[in-house]
Each structure stands twice: as structure tokens, then as C-alpha cells.
Write an enzyme that holds these catalytic residues in place. Structure first.
Site, PDB file in Angstrom:
ATOM      1  N   PRO A 184      11.104   0.859  34.335  1.00  9.95           N
ATOM      2  CA  PRO A 184      11.344   2.264  34.628  1.00  9.95           C
ATOM      3  C   PRO A 184      10.676   3.241  33.662  1.00  9.95           C
ATOM      4  CG  PRO A 184      13.282   1.250  33.667  1.00  9.95           C
ATOM      5  CD  PRO A 184      12.328   0.134  33.964  1.00  9.95           C
ATOM      6  N   ASN A 185      10.198   4.306  34.240  1.00  9.23           N
ATOM      7  CA  ASN A 185       9.592   5.448  33.528  1.00  9.23           C
ATOM      8  C   ASN A 185       8.201   5.156  32.982  1.00  9.23           C
ATOM      9  OD1 ASN A 185      11.937   7.156  33.844  1.00  9.23           O
ATOM     10  ND2 ASN A 185      12.930   5.863  32.333  1.00  9.23           N
ATOM     11  N   ARG A 214       4.526  11.099  29.376  1.00  8.16           N
ATOM     12  CA  ARG A 214       5.874  10.789  28.884  1.00  8.16           C
ATOM     13  C   ARG A 214       5.874  10.717  27.355  1.00  8.16           C
ATOM     14  NH1 ARG A 214       9.031   4.976  29.343  1.00  8.16           N
ATOM     15  NH2 ARG A 214      10.868   5.659  28.176  1.00  8.16           N
ATOM     16  N   TYR A 232       4.428   7.423  23.105  1.00 14.03           N
ATOM     17  CA  TYR A 232       3.757   6.495  24.017  1.00 14.03           C
ATOM     18  C   TYR A 232       2.270   6.781  24.214  1.00 14.03           C
ATOM     19  CZ  TYR A 232       8.559   5.208  25.116  1.00 14.03           C
ATOM     20  OH  TYR A 232       9.861   4.782  25.021  1.00 14.03           O
ATOM     21  N   ASN A 271       7.017  -5.508  30.282  1.00 12.75           N
ATOM     22  CA  ASN A 271       7.625  -4.380  29.590  1.00 12.75           C
ATOM     23  C   ASN A 271       8.719  -3.851  30.506  1.00 12.75           C
ATOM     24  OD1 ASN A 271       8.449  -2.122  28.268  1.00 12.75           O
ATOM     25  ND2 ASN A 271       6.402  -1.301  27.869  1.00 12.75           N
ATOM     26  N   ALA A 321      13.687   0.515  29.480  1.00  9.05           N
ATOM     27  CA  ALA A 321      15.096   0.599  29.057  1.00  9.05           C
ATOM     28  C   ALA A 321      15.933  -0.565  29.581  1.00  9.05           C
ATOM     29  CB  ALA A 321      15.684   1.927  29.514  1.00  9.05           C
ATOM     30  N   HIS A 363      17.262  -3.286  27.270  1.00  7.06           N
ATOM     31  CA  HIS A 363      18.399  -3.112  26.370  1.00  7.06           C
ATOM     32  C   HIS A 363      19.749  -3.428  27.007  1.00  7.06           C
ATOM     33  CE1 HIS A 363      15.270  -1.421  24.003  1.00  7.06           C
ATOM     34  NE2 HIS A 363      15.134  -0.353  24.772  1.00  7.06           N
ATOM     35  N   ASP A 371      18.859 -12.908  33.174  1.00  9.10           N
ATOM     36  CA  ASP A 371      19.029 -14.145  33.946  1.00  9.10           C
ATOM     37  C   ASP A 371      17.753 -14.512  34.691  1.00  9.10           C
ATOM     38  OD1 ASP A 371      21.595 -14.303  33.007  1.00  9.10           O
ATOM     39  OD2 ASP A 371      22.572 -13.762  34.898  1.00  9.10           O
ATOM     40  N   GLU A 424       7.558 -10.700  26.354  1.00  7.48           N
ATOM     41  CA  GLU A 424       8.149  -9.364  26.343  1.00  7.48           C
ATOM     42  C   GLU A 424       7.266  -8.468  25.476  1.00  7.48           C
ATOM     43  OE1 GLU A 424      12.120  -9.344  24.697  1.00  7.48           O
ATOM     44  OE2 GLU A 424      12.192  -7.141  24.642  1.00  7.48           O
ATOM     45  N   HIS A 432       6.462  -4.258  24.139  1.00  6.97           N
ATOM     46  CA  HIS A 432       6.835  -2.845  24.060  1.00  6.97           C
ATOM     47  C   HIS A 432       5.689  -2.089  23.418  1.00  6.97           C
ATOM     48  CE1 HIS A 432      10.965  -3.724  25.176  1.00  6.97           C
ATOM     49  NE2 HIS A 432      10.869  -4.786  24.381  1.00  6.97           N
ATOM     50  N   LEU A 433       5.438  -0.897  23.915  1.00  9.55           N
ATOM     51  CA  LEU A 433       4.414  -0.032  23.320  1.00  9.55           C
ATOM     52  C   LEU A 433       4.848   0.413  21.933  1.00  9.55           C
ATOM     53  CD1 LEU A 433       4.037   2.002  26.580  1.00  9.55           C
ATOM     54  CD2 LEU A 433       2.090   0.849  25.497  1.00  9.55           C
ATOM     55  N   SER A 434       6.085   0.881  21.861  1.00  6.25           N
ATOM     56  CA  SER A 434       6.641   1.344  20.582  1.00  6.25           C
ATOM     57  C   SER A 434       7.324   0.172  19.886  1.00  6.25           C
ATOM     58  CB  SER A 434       7.658   2.463  20.840  1.00  6.25           C
ATOM     59  OG  SER A 434       8.777   1.950  21.554  1.00  6.25           O
ATOM     60  N   ARG A 484      13.458   2.844  16.224  1.00 10.59           N
ATOM     61  CA  ARG A 484      13.879   4.007  17.022  1.00 10.59           C
ATOM     62  C   ARG A 484      15.404   4.036  17.147  1.00 10.59           C
ATOM     63  NH1 ARG A 484      10.667   4.070  22.345  1.00 10.59           N
ATOM     64  NH2 ARG A 484      11.525   6.180  22.382  1.00 10.59           N
ATOM     65  N   ARG A 518      18.141   0.916  21.126  1.00 15.33           N
ATOM     66  CA  ARG A 518      16.911   0.160  21.418  1.00 15.33           C
ATOM     67  C   ARG A 518      16.763  -1.069  20.524  1.00 15.33           C
ATOM     68  NH1 ARG A 518      14.084   4.052  24.574  1.00 15.33           N
ATOM     69  NH2 ARG A 518      14.626   6.145  23.909  1.00 15.33           N
TER      70      ARG A 518
END
Ligand code: DQA
Length: 142
Positions: A10-11, A18, A23, A72, A75, A78, A85, A99, A101-103, A108, A112
Site C-alpha cells: 500500500p501507498n 509520497r 522515499y 515491500n 505498512a 508491521h 502466513d 523483504e 524497505h526503501l527506508s 523511524r 515500524r
């Protein structure tokens, strides 16, 4: 030729505008180009969804097709036990899921700091912007 799925939650479709301080200003289309340029002759299938059920379906499909995944989950990382699963199913079936993540989520907000995916992912790369994805793809191609 190796096929790799690069799944975004999402997002992340809003990359480019954003929270640019976190990001950056490049878009998912830019990322698609970067990853394709890095891996000539390979099939890098980059997708994004804001719908959890759609993401679950994509993960189920990778089990059947044995396609390695860069994920990625945004959210969802988290709090989504459904994604936990699904990732567990895929990695237990012998299909790697990295997995990304950009950040660096650990630098943060406190919410997170936990990822419910990490314990079932093959590995985690975070904090390097697009390079998080590039490193993950390179690892899957090794
Ligand atoms: C993110 C980090 C998450 O905490 C956040 O919810 C995202 C993006 C990252 O790539 O840094 O959507 O996964």
C-alpha cells in the site's frame, strides 16, 4: 532466464510524490526501469497493490509457479498476520522471499520497528532506497 516478482504494497504506487524526504522523488516506473537495466535477459515483474487480498493471491501464485519474490509490503509489514502466513507458506515451500524497505524502519516511528514478515522471510534489506531492491534482485540471481 530467471523470472522474479517484485511485489509492492500500500501507498507505494505514490512513490515520487509520497513524503519525498523519506522515499525520494523517483516513481515505481523508474524502479521498474532500473531493475530491468540491472538484469538484462531476465523477467522482472514489478507490481503494486493497495488491496491486501490481491497481494495474498500473488503470493499464493508464486508458490505454484516457484517464482522468487522481492517484497515491500509497506505498512502491512508491521501488522498483517495474513501476509506473515502467506510468506511462511511460500518460503516453507522452498521459494525465496526477500523483504525490502526503501527506508530504515528501525530509525523511524516505533510502530515500524516490528515486522511480522521478517521471521518467515528468507532475508531482509532495508534503508538503501532503490538499492534495497537492486541488492535483493542481485541476490536472487546469484
Ligand atoms: C516502507 C516502510 C514502511 O514502514 C512504510 O509503511 C512503507 C514503506 C519502506 O519501503 O521504507 O509504506 O516499507
Amino acid at each position: 532466464m530467471t523470472r522474479i516478482l517484485v511485489l509492492n504494497g500500500p501507498n507505494l504506487g505514490r512513490l515520487g510524490t509520497r513524503v519525498p524526504d523519506v522515499y525520494g522523488t523517483q516513481t515505481l516506473d523508474d524502479l521498474r526501469t532500473v531493475l530491468a537495466d540491472d538484469a538484462p535477459g531476465h523477467d522482472i515483474d514489478l507490481r503494486q497493490t493497495d488491496t491486501e487480498g490481491e497481494m495474498l493471491g500473488w503470493l499464493h501464485d508464486t508458490m505454484d509457479s516457484q517464482t522468487p519474490v522481492v517484497l515491500n509490503a509497506g505498512a502491512w509489514s508491521h501488522y498483517s498476520y495474513a501476509l506473515h502466513d502467506a510468506v511462511e507458506m511460500v518460503t516453507t515451500a522452498g521459494v525465496p522471499v526477500i523483504e525490502v524497505h526503501l527506508s530504515n524502519p528501525h530509525a523511524r516511528d516505533e510502530f515500524r520497528h516490528t515486522s511480522v514478515l521478517t521471521s518467515v522471510a528468507t532475508g531482509v534489506i532495508a534503508g538503501f532506497g532503490f538499492d534495497s531492491y537492486r541488492l535483493a534482485v542481485a541476490q536472487l540471481l546469484r
